[in-house]
Design a protein around this motif. Structure first.
Motif, PDB file in Angstrom:
ATOM      1  N   ALA A  81       0.733  -1.123  -0.050  1.00 43.60           N
ATOM      2  CA  ALA A  81       0.089   0.089   0.021  1.00 43.60           C
ATOM      3  C   ALA A  81       1.049   1.082  -0.095  1.00 43.60           C
ATOM      4  CB  ALA A  81      -0.972  -0.148   1.174  1.00 43.60           C
ATOM      5  N   VAL A  82       0.364   2.586  -0.500  1.00 38.89           N
ATOM      6  CA  VAL A  82       1.033   3.700  -0.466  1.00 38.89           C
ATOM      7  C   VAL A  82       0.182   4.745   0.120  1.00 38.89           C
ATOM      8  CG1 VAL A  82       2.544   3.184  -2.393  1.00 38.89           C
ATOM      9  CG2 VAL A  82       0.337   4.185  -2.667  1.00 38.89           C
ATOM     10  N   GLU A  83       0.852   5.597   0.646  1.00 38.43           N
ATOM     11  CA  GLU A  83       0.062   6.922   1.157  1.00 38.43           C
ATOM     12  C   GLU A  83       0.654   8.199   0.394  1.00 38.43           C
ATOM     13  OE1 GLU A  83      -1.588   8.536   5.457  1.00 38.43           O
ATOM     14  OE2 GLU A  83       0.642   7.809   5.470  1.00 38.43           O
ATOM     15  N   ILE A  84      -0.200   8.769  -0.094  1.00 38.13           N
ATOM     16  CA  ILE A  84       0.429   9.979  -1.060  1.00 38.13           C
ATOM     17  C   ILE A  84       0.533  11.368  -0.213  1.00 38.13           C
ATOM     18  CG2 ILE A  84      -0.472  11.084  -3.299  1.00 38.13           C
ATOM     19  CD1 ILE A  84       0.152   8.130  -3.671  1.00 38.13           C
ATOM     20  N   TYR A  85       1.413  11.988  -0.636  1.00 40.26           N
ATOM     21  CA  TYR A  85       1.624  13.461  -0.264  1.00 40.26           C
ATOM     22  C   TYR A  85       1.770  14.129  -1.498  1.00 40.26           C
ATOM     23  CZ  TYR A  85       2.305  11.416   4.139  1.00 40.26           C
ATOM     24  OH  TYR A  85       2.193  10.497   5.402  1.00 40.26           O
ATOM     25  N   PRO A  86       0.490  14.824  -2.218  1.00 40.11           N
ATOM     26  CA  PRO A  86       0.319  15.404  -3.317  1.00 40.11           C
ATOM     27  C   PRO A  86       0.973  16.908  -3.409  1.00 40.11           C
ATOM     28  CG  PRO A  86      -1.944  15.938  -2.016  1.00 40.11           C
ATOM     29  CD  PRO A  86      -0.624  14.853  -1.212  1.00 40.11           C
ATOM     30  N   ALA A  87       1.221  17.217  -4.764  1.00 45.13           N
ATOM     31  CA  ALA A  87       1.678  18.503  -4.688  1.00 45.13           C
ATOM     32  C   ALA A  87       0.630  19.593  -4.020  1.00 45.13           C
ATOM     33  CB  ALA A  87       1.593  19.049  -6.169  1.00 45.13           C
ATOM     34  N   GLU A  88       1.269  20.799  -3.668  1.00 41.45           N
ATOM     35  CA  GLU A  88       0.254  21.534  -2.708  1.00 41.45           C
ATOM     36  C   GLU A  88      -0.973  21.871  -3.432  1.00 41.45           C
ATOM     37  OE1 GLU A  88      -0.976  23.489   0.575  1.00 41.45           O
ATOM     38  OE2 GLU A  88       0.791  22.243   0.435  1.00 41.45           O
ATOM     39  N   ARG A  89      -1.075  22.074  -4.628  1.00 43.44           N
ATOM     40  CA  ARG A  89      -2.312  22.568  -5.512  1.00 43.44           C
ATOM     41  C   ARG A  89      -3.291  21.360  -5.416  1.00 43.44           C
ATOM     42  NH1 ARG A  89       1.776  21.427  -9.238  1.00 43.44           N
ATOM     43  NH2 ARG A  89       1.343  19.570 -10.506  1.00 43.44           N
TER      44      ARG A  89
END
Length: 115
Positions: A81-89
Motif C-alpha cells: 500500500a502507499v500513502e500519497i503526499y500530493p503537490a500543494e495545489r
C-alpha cells in the motif's frame, strides 16, 4: 495492537455519504475503515479514528505502525500500500482521515526484508 474489526452492514452506512465506489466498511472501538474500488484494480482504504476532538473533527494521530496493522486486519496483509503526499495545489484536507492505496501488484521500489 489492533484487533476485532467488525464489518458494518450496508444498510447502516450513512446515506448522505453515498459513494458507489465504497465496497466495505469496518469498525472497531477505535477506528473506522472504508474500502473504495478505484480505477486499475486499486483499492483505497480511508481510515479515521472514531473519537471526536474539541473542534468536532475526528482526532488525529494515526501512526505508521497502526496503519500497517489496520491494513493487515481488514485483509490486505499480503499487499503493498502507499500513502500519497500530493503537490500543494492538489491537497484536499477536509477531515482527519488517512488514505492507503492498496496496489494490485508489488511495488518495484519498495524495501523488502532481506534486501
Amino acid at each position: 495492537m489492533i484487533c476485532c474489526f467488525k464489518e458494518v452492514p450496508r444498510a447502516q452506512w450513512p446515506e448522505k455519504l453515498h459513494d458507489p465506489s465504497r465496497t466495505n466498511v469496518w469498525i472497531n472501538p477505535r477506528f473506522m475503515v472504508q474500502e473504495f474500488q478505484e480505477d486499475g484494480g486499486v483499492i483505497r482504504l480511508s481510515v479515521n479514528t472514531r473519537e471526536l476532538g474539541l473542534a468536532g473533527r475526528w482526532k488525529d494521530g494515526i501512526s505508521w505502525d497502526t496503519l500497517q496493522e489496520i491494513k493487515n486486519a481488514v485483509g490486505y496483509a499480503d499487499r503493498d500500500a502507499v500513502e500519497i503526499y500530493p503537490a500543494e495545489r492538489d491537497v484536499v484536507n477536509v477531515a482527519n482521515m488517512r488514505h492507503l492505496w492498496i496496489l494490485p501488484d508489488a511495488i518495484p521500489f519498495a524495501w523488502r526484508r532481506g534486501n
